[in-house]
Scaffold this active site. Structure first.
Site, PDB file in Angstrom:
ATOM      1  N   HIS A  92       0.928  -1.195  -0.023  1.00  0.00           N
ATOM      2  CA  HIS A  92      -0.037   0.172   0.129  1.00  0.00           C
ATOM      3  C   HIS A  92       0.808   1.318   0.027  1.00  0.00           C
ATOM      4  O   HIS A  92       0.249   2.382  -0.349  1.00  0.00           O
ATOM      5  CB  HIS A  92      -1.113   0.224   1.152  1.00  0.00           C
ATOM      6  CG  HIS A  92      -1.819  -1.127   1.294  1.00  0.00           C
ATOM      7  ND1 HIS A  92      -2.855  -1.404   0.397  1.00  0.00           N
ATOM      8  CD2 HIS A  92      -1.876  -2.004   2.377  1.00  0.00           C
ATOM      9  CE1 HIS A  92      -3.491  -2.585   0.950  1.00  0.00           C
ATOM     10  NE2 HIS A  92      -2.822  -3.169   2.019  1.00  0.00           N
ATOM     11  N   HIS A 119       5.852   6.663   6.957  1.00  0.00           N
ATOM     12  CA  HIS A 119       5.393   6.139   5.489  1.00  0.00           C
ATOM     13  C   HIS A 119       4.873   7.262   4.698  1.00  0.00           C
ATOM     14  O   HIS A 119       4.773   8.481   5.376  1.00  0.00           O
ATOM     15  CB  HIS A 119       4.380   5.079   5.462  1.00  0.00           C
ATOM     16  CG  HIS A 119       3.049   5.615   6.256  1.00  0.00           C
ATOM     17  ND1 HIS A 119       2.584   5.506   7.428  1.00  0.00           N
ATOM     18  CD2 HIS A 119       1.910   6.351   5.700  1.00  0.00           C
ATOM     19  CE1 HIS A 119       1.658   6.123   7.845  1.00  0.00           C
ATOM     20  NE2 HIS A 119       1.087   6.525   6.764  1.00  0.00           N
ATOM     21  N   HIS A 121       2.343   8.876   1.146  1.00  0.00           N
ATOM     22  CA  HIS A 121       1.360   8.835   0.262  1.00  0.00           C
ATOM     23  C   HIS A 121       1.800   9.818  -0.930  1.00  0.00           C
ATOM     24  O   HIS A 121       2.049  10.993  -0.627  1.00  0.00           O
ATOM     25  CB  HIS A 121       0.035   9.388   0.721  1.00  0.00           C
ATOM     26  CG  HIS A 121      -0.311   8.441   2.213  1.00  0.00           C
ATOM     27  ND1 HIS A 121      -1.153   7.253   2.061  1.00  0.00           N
ATOM     28  CD2 HIS A 121       0.069   8.508   3.600  1.00  0.00           C
ATOM     29  CE1 HIS A 121      -1.387   6.875   3.370  1.00  0.00           C
ATOM     30  NE2 HIS A 121      -0.492   7.514   4.177  1.00  0.00           N
ATOM     31  N   GLU A 131      -2.596  13.365   1.165  1.00  0.00           N
ATOM     32  CA  GLU A 131      -4.013  12.931   1.537  1.00  0.00           C
ATOM     33  C   GLU A 131      -4.851  14.145   2.205  1.00  0.00           C
ATOM     34  O   GLU A 131      -5.715  14.501   1.715  1.00  0.00           O
ATOM     35  CB  GLU A 131      -3.904  11.900   2.699  1.00  0.00           C
ATOM     36  CG  GLU A 131      -3.226  10.851   2.411  1.00  0.00           C
ATOM     37  CD  GLU A 131      -3.501   9.361   3.320  1.00  0.00           C
ATOM     38  OE1 GLU A 131      -4.455   8.452   2.437  1.00  0.00           O
ATOM     39  OE2 GLU A 131      -3.435   9.350   4.315  1.00  0.00           O
ATOM     40  N   HIS A 144       3.799  10.754   6.891  1.00  0.00           N
ATOM     41  CA  HIS A 144       3.355  10.640   8.178  1.00  0.00           C
ATOM     42  C   HIS A 144       4.562   9.928   9.006  1.00  0.00           C
ATOM     43  O   HIS A 144       4.741   8.792   8.757  1.00  0.00           O
ATOM     44  CB  HIS A 144       2.058   9.725   8.075  1.00  0.00           C
ATOM     45  CG  HIS A 144       0.926  10.443   7.178  1.00  0.00           C
ATOM     46  ND1 HIS A 144      -0.048   9.688   6.774  1.00  0.00           N
ATOM     47  CD2 HIS A 144       0.732  11.700   6.937  1.00  0.00           C
ATOM     48  CE1 HIS A 144      -0.921  10.528   6.142  1.00  0.00           C
ATOM     49  NE2 HIS A 144      -0.494  11.707   6.273  1.00  0.00           N
ATOM     50  N   THR A 227      -5.607   6.844   8.331  1.00  0.00           N
ATOM     51  CA  THR A 227      -6.196   7.261   6.815  1.00  0.00           C
ATOM     52  C   THR A 227      -6.292   5.753   6.112  1.00  0.00           C
ATOM     53  O   THR A 227      -6.404   5.817   4.898  1.00  0.00           O
ATOM     54  CB  THR A 227      -5.346   8.175   6.238  1.00  0.00           C
ATOM     55  OG1 THR A 227      -3.936   7.725   6.123  1.00  0.00           O
ATOM     56  CG2 THR A 227      -5.247   9.464   6.961  1.00  0.00           C
TER      57      THR A 227
END
Length: 309
Positions: A92, A119, A121, A131, A144, A227
């Site tokens: 992911h 991590h 996004h 996000e 994050h 999230t």
């Protein structure tokens, strides 16, 4: 007659089950006819908490934020500490576990929190991918850094506490020059293209990945959730105004990673969620008040209001 109605209904029900996936959650970018997984609008089928009223991420409307003078600068302890991490493609995102040396306190937090992992996004080839959004603007990427209250031994226990987790969020912006502080991460992304691939990082510190402390006094604060499923609503969110620069080549490298099905790992963000009456706060209340007082004094002087009658 009843039978004729039931069979199509059963067929529809089974097709619906196929369409919503078999329990696996995914991002919108992964959903296709061939890969019918639970996209973000169906995450509540995977975990009921994803349908809660305090979900993340959100769009921050700056004019609706409230200044809060309790949101003072953070104290970062051992953020400069060099560690040898392992970076993993977990299907992911890319994730790095952090030894529990680095802690944060102050910044309006109820206690001290220790770093657990970080991590990212991102979008597609450096396009919009954060996000959280600020006044509707979506940045290319978001970092994050996940922390939990210092006395907890694991994240699962911390998530059972309504204020058990504190996440620091950072936006990225496109710059003309490469950010060499990110070389330890960018240079190994090719080694972890497939899901569950992992590799050792060259020694890094959390401090080298984020802005300097003097550039982290402006931030937003609200109460929200993870999230990704389980979407647990136990997170104190802090989003810093100052973005981190990366050039286009560095941003594009993340889009070369692969999801479990071998497709490009792109669009790894959850759409923004409703605020449902939550208040978003902004740091620097005292500074703004001081400058407002000066401004009023300056206007009064200019108008001659401070002259004795």
């Amino acid at each position: 007659m009843q039978q004729h109605l039931t069979v199509p209904a059963l067929l529809l029900a089974s097709l619906w089950t196929l369409c919503t996936g078999s329990g696996d959650w995914c991002y919108q970018s992964q959903f296709t006819c061939d890969h019918q997984c639970n996209a973000p609008e169906k995450w509540n089928h995977v975990n009921g908490d994803c349908g809660g009223r305090s979900q993340s991420p959100i769009n921050i409307v700056t004019r609706k934020t409230l200044k809060d003078e309790r949101l003072t600068p953070f104290q970062f302890k051992d953020y400069q500490q060099i560690f040898r991490g392992v970076i993993k493609n977990n299907g992911h995102s890319v994730k790095v576990d952090v030894p529990h040396l680095s802690t944060i306190s102050g910044g309006g937090l109820p206690t001290t929190y220790k770093a657990v992992q970080f991590h990212l996004h991102w979008g597609t080839n450096g396009g919009p991918g954060s996000e959280h959004t600020i006044d509707g603007e979506q940045y290319p990427m978001e970092l994050h850094i996940v922390h939990m209250k210092q006395h907890y031994a694991d994240l699962t226990t911390a998530l059972a506490d309504p204020e058990g987790v504190a996440v620091l969020g950072f936006f990225y912006e496109r710059s003309s020059s490469a950010n060499r502080k990110y070389d330890p991460i960018i240079n190994v992304l090719r080694s972890i293209k497939s899901t569950n691939d992992n590799t050792s990082l060259l020694p890094i510190s959390l401090a080298q990945l984020i802005p300097s402390e003097q550039n982290m006094t402006s931030y937003y604060r609200y109460k929200g959730s993870l999230t990704t499923p389980s979407c647990t609503e136990s997170v104190i969110w802090t989003l810093f105004e100052k973005p981190i620069p990366l050039n286009m080549d560095q941003l594009r490298m993340f889009s070369e990673l692969k999801f479990q099905d071998g497709k490009p790992m792109v669009g790894t963000f959850r759409p923004v969620q409703p605020l449902n009456g939550r208040q978003v706060y902004q740091s620097g209340g005292a500074v703004i008040l001081a400058s407002s007082t000066l401004l009023v004094a300056a206007i009064a002087t200019a108008l001659g209001l401070s002259q004795p009658i």
